[in-house]
Motif scaffolding. Structure first.
Motif, mmCIF file in Angstrom:
data_model
loop_
_atom_site.group_PDB
_atom_site.id
_atom_site.type_symbol
_atom_site.label_atom_id
_atom_site.label_comp_id
_atom_site.label_asym_id
_atom_site.label_seq_id
_atom_site.Cartn_x
_atom_site.Cartn_y
_atom_site.Cartn_z
ATOM 1 N N HIS A 74 2.028 10.148 -0.370
ATOM 2 C CA HIS A 74 2.620 8.837 0.132
ATOM 3 C C HIS A 74 1.538 7.991 0.751
ATOM 4 N N LEU A 75 1.875 6.903 0.562
ATOM 5 C CA LEU A 75 0.969 5.504 1.302
ATOM 6 C C LEU A 75 1.603 5.063 2.428
ATOM 7 N N VAL A 76 0.839 5.148 3.495
ATOM 8 C CA VAL A 76 1.175 4.390 4.800
ATOM 9 C C VAL A 76 0.483 3.098 4.749
ATOM 10 N N VAL A 77 1.382 1.931 4.926
ATOM 11 C CA VAL A 77 0.687 0.612 4.853
ATOM 12 C C VAL A 77 1.046 0.001 6.118
ATOM 13 N N LYS A 78 0.025 -0.151 7.197
ATOM 14 C CA LYS A 78 0.366 -0.730 8.728
ATOM 15 C C LYS A 78 -0.802 -1.697 9.137
ATOM 16 N N ASP A 79 -0.234 -2.749 9.406
ATOM 17 C CA ASP A 79 -1.366 -3.874 9.879
ATOM 18 C C ASP A 79 -2.350 -4.148 9.260
ATOM 19 N N GLY A 80 -2.151 -4.129 7.594
ATOM 20 C CA GLY A 80 -3.432 -4.533 6.959
ATOM 21 C C GLY A 80 -4.336 -3.214 6.491
ATOM 22 N N SER A 81 -3.897 -2.127 6.912
ATOM 23 C CA SER A 81 -4.576 -0.804 6.285
ATOM 24 C C SER A 81 -3.715 -0.118 5.510
ATOM 25 N N CYS A 82 -4.339 0.774 4.526
ATOM 26 C CA CYS A 82 -3.516 1.762 3.742
ATOM 27 C C CYS A 82 -4.348 3.279 3.831
ATOM 28 N N ASP A 83 -3.382 4.002 4.241
ATOM 29 C CA ASP A 83 -3.857 5.394 4.212
ATOM 30 C C ASP A 83 -3.137 6.151 3.166
ATOM 31 N N LEU A 84 -3.855 7.086 2.282
ATOM 32 C CA LEU A 84 -3.249 7.665 1.134
ATOM 33 C C LEU A 84 -3.172 9.111 1.746
ATOM 34 N N THR A 85 -2.189 10.149 1.692
ATOM 35 C CA THR A 85 -1.951 11.255 2.033
ATOM 36 C C THR A 85 -1.323 12.281 0.877
ATOM 37 N N GLU A 86 -1.732 13.254 0.595
ATOM 38 C CA GLU A 86 -0.949 14.058 -0.275
ATOM 39 C C GLU A 86 0.168 14.805 0.522
ATOM 40 N N GLY A 87 1.415 15.014 -0.272
ATOM 41 C CA GLY A 87 2.530 15.618 0.557
ATOM 42 C C GLY A 87 3.481 14.633 0.710
ATOM 43 N N ASN A 88 4.738 14.998 1.499
ATOM 44 C CA ASN A 88 5.865 14.231 1.866
ATOM 45 C C ASN A 88 5.722 13.632 3.140
ATOM 46 N N HIS A 89 6.173 12.505 3.398
ATOM 47 C CA HIS A 89 6.338 11.980 4.420
ATOM 48 C C HIS A 89 7.864 12.081 5.080
ATOM 49 N N ASP A 90 7.826 12.307 6.236
ATOM 50 C CA ASP A 90 9.057 12.649 7.218
ATOM 51 C C ASP A 90 10.137 11.571 7.130
ATOM 52 N N ASP A 91 9.704 10.342 7.156
ATOM 53 C CA ASP A 91 10.641 9.179 7.214
ATOM 54 C C ASP A 91 10.048 8.016 6.351
ATOM 55 N N PRO A 92 10.077 8.111 4.977
ATOM 56 C CA PRO A 92 9.487 7.038 3.988
ATOM 57 C C PRO A 92 10.411 5.939 4.087
ATOM 58 N N SER A 93 9.856 4.747 4.037
ATOM 59 C CA SER A 93 10.700 3.544 3.903
ATOM 60 C C SER A 93 11.303 3.449 2.497
ATOM 61 N N VAL A 94 10.599 3.881 1.417
ATOM 62 C CA VAL A 94 11.300 3.843 0.125
ATOM 63 C C VAL A 94 10.537 5.052 -0.719
ATOM 64 N N THR A 95 11.096 5.619 -1.541
ATOM 65 C CA THR A 95 11.054 6.991 -2.150
ATOM 66 C C THR A 95 10.860 6.651 -3.870
ATOM 67 N N LEU A 96 9.756 6.851 -4.502
ATOM 68 C CA LEU A 96 9.647 6.380 -5.853
ATOM 69 C C LEU A 96 9.455 7.613 -6.573
ATOM 70 N N ILE A 97 10.399 7.928 -7.562
ATOM 71 C CA ILE A 97 10.475 9.268 -8.249
ATOM 72 C C ILE A 97 10.221 8.936 -9.680
ATOM 73 N N MET A 98 9.163 9.645 -10.185
ATOM 74 C CA MET A 98 8.590 9.428 -11.789
ATOM 75 C C MET A 98 7.832 10.589 -12.151
ATOM 76 N N ASN A 99 7.301 10.473 -13.222
ATOM 77 C CA ASN A 99 6.428 11.546 -13.853
ATOM 78 C C ASN A 99 5.226 10.682 -13.761
ATOM 79 N N SER A 100 3.967 11.907 -13.851
ATOM 80 C CA SER A 100 2.622 11.144 -13.898
ATOM 81 C C SER A 100 2.335 10.367 -15.159
ATOM 82 N N GLU A 101 3.128 10.463 -16.139
ATOM 83 C CA GLU A 101 2.591 9.344 -17.286
ATOM 84 C C GLU A 101 3.347 8.010 -17.015
ATOM 85 N N THR A 102 4.574 8.007 -16.445
ATOM 86 C CA THR A 102 5.047 6.574 -15.758
ATOM 87 C C THR A 102 4.053 5.983 -14.788
#
Length: 104
Positions: free
Chosen positions: A37-65
């Motif tokens: 998941h990517l957290v975008v907040k006030d001009g910053s971006c943090d990348l974290t492996e795993g699931n977020h408890d309350d995402p704004s949007v979830t995008l589901i795809m395979n690695s090729e896509t």
């Protein structure tokens, strides 16, 4: 390319100016690899492996896509229409990805 590298490339192409004042979480459920998941907040971006408890949007795809979209070879909207990409939550936020990340 491993999924971790694809997400790092996405994060490296982050457009901080476009993220000013935003507070969003993009969850990526990768069907054949690890989730991130990517957290975008006030001009910053943090990348974290795993699931977020309350995402704004979830995008589901395979690695090729995912790789096709990040490399610019696949249009995200076309992938969505073809059923290669699904979105849950605030669908309009998925459209913001193109503004927030320079897809090469």
């Amino acid at each position: 390319m491993p999924v971790a590298q694809i997400f790092q490339k996405l994060k490296d192409n982050f457009n901080a100016d476009a993220a000013s004042g935003l507070d969003l979480v993009f969850q990526f459920d990768i069907e054949d690899a690890d989730n991130y998941h990517l957290v975008v907040k006030d001009g910053s971006c943090d990348l974290t492996e795993g699931n977020h408890d309350d995402p704004s949007v979830t995008l589901i795809m395979n690695s090729e896509t995912l790789q096709g979209i990040v490399s610019g070879e696949t249009d995200g909207m076309q992938a969505f229409m073809a059923g290669q990409l699904r979105a849950e939550g605030d669908m309009m936020l998925a459209m913001k990805l193109g503004e927030l990340f320079s897809i090469s």
